[in-house]
Design a protein around this motif. Sequence first.
Motif, PDB file in Angstrom:
ATOM      1  N   ILE A   4     -10.126   4.180  -6.369  1.00 24.15           N
ATOM      2  CA  ILE A   4     -11.114   4.566  -7.384  1.00 24.15           C
ATOM      3  C   ILE A   4     -12.486   4.786  -6.749  1.00 24.15           C
ATOM      4  N   PHE A   5     -12.906   3.845  -5.889  1.00 24.75           N
ATOM      5  CA  PHE A   5     -14.215   3.971  -5.240  1.00 24.75           C
ATOM      6  C   PHE A   5     -14.299   5.256  -4.421  1.00 24.75           C
ATOM      7  N   ALA A   6     -13.223   5.556  -3.694  1.00 16.04           N
ATOM      8  CA  ALA A   6     -13.231   6.742  -2.834  1.00 16.04           C
ATOM      9  C   ALA A   6     -13.337   8.020  -3.651  1.00 16.04           C
ATOM     10  N   LEU A  56       0.836  -1.196   0.000  1.00 15.28           N
ATOM     11  CA  LEU A  56       0.000   0.000   0.000  1.00 15.28           C
ATOM     12  C   LEU A  56       0.874   1.250   0.000  1.00 15.28           C
ATOM     13  N   LYS A  57       0.450   2.239  -0.766  1.00 15.16           N
ATOM     14  CA  LYS A  57       1.192   3.492  -0.860  1.00 15.16           C
ATOM     15  C   LYS A  57       0.418   4.615  -0.170  1.00 15.16           C
ATOM     16  N   GLY A  58       1.052   5.764  -0.118  1.00 13.90           N
ATOM     17  CA  GLY A  58       0.444   6.897   0.562  1.00 13.90           C
ATOM     18  C   GLY A  58      -0.898   7.296  -0.025  1.00 13.90           C
ATOM     19  N   ARG A  59      -1.009   7.300  -1.345  1.00 12.79           N
ATOM     20  CA  ARG A  59      -2.268   7.710  -1.976  1.00 12.79           C
ATOM     21  C   ARG A  59      -3.397   6.738  -1.643  1.00 12.79           C
ATOM     22  N   HIS A  60      -3.059   5.449  -1.495  1.00 12.33           N
ATOM     23  CA  HIS A  60      -4.079   4.477  -1.109  1.00 12.33           C
ATOM     24  C   HIS A  60      -4.608   4.794   0.283  1.00 12.33           C
ATOM     25  N   LEU A  61      -3.690   5.003   1.229  1.00 13.32           N
ATOM     26  CA  LEU A  61      -4.107   5.262   2.603  1.00 13.32           C
ATOM     27  C   LEU A  61      -4.902   6.553   2.716  1.00 13.32           C
ATOM     28  N   GLN A  62      -4.504   7.568   1.975  1.00  6.77           N
ATOM     29  CA  GLN A  62      -5.208   8.845   2.059  1.00  6.77           C
ATOM     30  C   GLN A  62      -6.647   8.714   1.583  1.00  6.77           C
ATOM     31  N   MET A  63      -6.867   7.990   0.498  1.00  5.28           N
ATOM     32  CA  MET A  63      -8.229   7.833  -0.006  1.00  5.28           C
ATOM     33  C   MET A  63      -9.040   6.880   0.865  1.00  5.28           C
ATOM     34  N   ILE A  64      -8.377   5.879   1.464  1.00  2.00           N
ATOM     35  CA  ILE A  64      -9.071   5.006   2.410  1.00  2.00           C
ATOM     36  C   ILE A  64      -9.527   5.821   3.613  1.00  2.00           C
ATOM     37  N   ALA A  65      -8.662   6.728   4.082  1.00  2.00           N
ATOM     38  CA  ALA A  65      -9.002   7.559   5.237  1.00  2.00           C
ATOM     39  C   ALA A  65     -10.113   8.548   4.911  1.00  2.00           C
ATOM     40  N   ILE A  66     -10.078   9.118   3.704  1.00  2.00           N
ATOM     41  CA  ILE A  66     -11.054  10.151   3.349  1.00  2.00           C
ATOM     42  C   ILE A  66     -12.420   9.546   3.033  1.00  2.00           C
ATOM     43  N   GLY A  67     -12.433   8.502   2.214  1.00  2.00           N
ATOM     44  CA  GLY A  67     -13.733   8.003   1.758  1.00  2.00           C
ATOM     45  C   GLY A  67     -13.905   6.509   1.811  1.00  2.00           C
ATOM     46  N   GLY A  68     -13.003   5.815   2.504  1.00  2.00           N
ATOM     47  CA  GLY A  68     -13.011   4.357   2.458  1.00  2.00           C
ATOM     48  C   GLY A  68     -14.264   3.702   2.981  1.00  2.00           C
TER      49      GLY A  68
END
Length: 641
Positions: free
Chosen positions: A270-272, A129-141
């Motif tokens: 993508i979903f987020a 997992l990279k930073g962009r993955h975690l950020q989008m999981i945190a914002i809209g996961g």
Amino acid sequence: MTPDHRDIELNQLDRTRSLAEGSSFTVRGPSRASDHADHSGSESPGGGLKARVGRFIDTFRREDPENYAYPIHGVHRGSVSGNYDPPRGNGFGGLAPGVQVVRDHQGERYYDLRTANSKTASTLLARELKGRHLQMIAIGGSIGTGLFVASGKALSEGGPASLLLAYMFVGVMLYCTVQALGELAVVFPVAGSFSAFSTRFLDPSWGFAMGWNYALQWVVVLPLEIIAGAMTIGYWNEKLNRAIFVTVFLLIIVIINLFGVKGYGEAEFIFAIVKVTAVVGFILLGIVINIGGTPDGGYIGGKYWSDPGAFNNGFKGTCSVFVTAAFAFAGTELVGLAAAETANPRKSLPTAIKQVFWRITLFYIVSLTLVGLLVPYNEPRLLSGTSVADASASPFVIAIESAGTTILPSIMNGVILVSVISVGNSSVFGSSRTLAALAEQGQAPKIFAYVDRRGRPLVSILAASSIGLLAYLANVEAHGTVFDWLLAISGLSSIFTWGSTCLAHIRLRKAWEYHHRSLSDMAFRAQGGTIGSYIGFGCNALILVGQCWVAIWPIETPGKELATPTARAQNFFLQCMAIPVVLIFWAGHKIWYRTSWYVKVDEMDIDTGRRDFGRLGIIKAQEEEERQSWPKWKRVYRVVC
């Protein structure tokens, strides 16, 4: 590169670059022998179809710990047993002086806390997992039915003011909780996260209960989200068989998770984006509708706060919204669970943790404020849904339909469809990783610890996905009752998880001080410190008490009075099923292993699994030097982002 005894690599940093700006600091994941075999095989003369099929099948085999290209200091993965005695010290995997095994010396059964810590620290899960993955999981996961659909029932029971106050209260509590989780997960990016932290810093029996509580929470959410997706299709065509779409959605979720953590991360990214775009679009549209910007609508303003009113059912109505808010926010903590599979938790996690502030403020508070302005709490359609999964009762859809538009409600239902697939995807990820970590700690059947050569907890993924078959009950008339009971198991689960995280953070700080460690040695510190964790823990406790009060003395809805003791008892367990479930798991483990009531401060292990950032002081100094050159607005922005 010559293997060394750390899992970090620090390249020389010049004075103009910092870790926050994307420096060359990295945390390397396990280098598997199978990966090298794949590359070499693809270039060999025998790399035909048969060889490729063979290599594909080979990826599903169990990962051998000896395939690590370098050892993890202090954690001898292949030799952990009941008599395991890893070296002590301050390196990755070392044990703090004074750490004792939690045992019952009067019997044969005991729980080996030292071994449990070592196994979760040396996970075989892939770190992709990279930073962009975690950020989008945190914002809209985890934006899904909790926000888009269940908020309708909350609005009906409590009114717009109660809806707003409850979500703000839970939002403040969750912000404190996630900050505490961030500190724990950056210092100890171990498998299992919540259960592992409770086991290590609170009590092994409580960690066992929290692990199974969290796994069950996500396991029962999966069929709930799938059936929500199938019912959403009915918005366009009610005659279609729901079982068709249950099959489609379940296959999509399983396939995504079989691509491993990278597949999960890319899908959630993508979903987020879709969900975040939709919420922002709804906010803009809601403002236009409220001020009378639609052709058929007039100015609305705050008239629904006066008629029928801002509150419904008084203080009890407000308390009834708390559990719905907790359900809506559930999943925010997934960034902590994903730490064990993140390439660079020191860099990625703090940024993702800070994004939670914007998610709470923008996507929940602002959007629900507009919902309360656009939809009165006595709107009949809010209670028209056959279950909590029925998107026809979504206040977001109702608000858009009330404006007289015909296309936008379909778009909003499409977003709800994407959201339920996203949350279903997260449910398999969350439950499978928790089951695998429980098995690693000896708290679940060993088969769940099976990790294949791609770093996937394969058996746990398949086991969690199989519960999704319950979604085929969508065609049964009593499916609403079935899913009410499933939701009862997960309703308060998050409260226990969040409260335990806050308490574990407080205990970590006590152990850190006891072992004479400086807070500057931590790669990330919670902004609220232990005060924030006390606030978070207190808020969780208040929500639990409030929910019990409402469950014992429920809101009486006209035509749905609970006249008999049996009906009242059933209502109580529908509201508070998580409480006896957690207590049964805790008491069962406590009686079986006869562990002490809690882990004492001098017995806490604050070294096994801790990231050894050898040049953390230099990195922080360079970051601070660069920070001083920023304008004031940027310094303020980076505090919250």
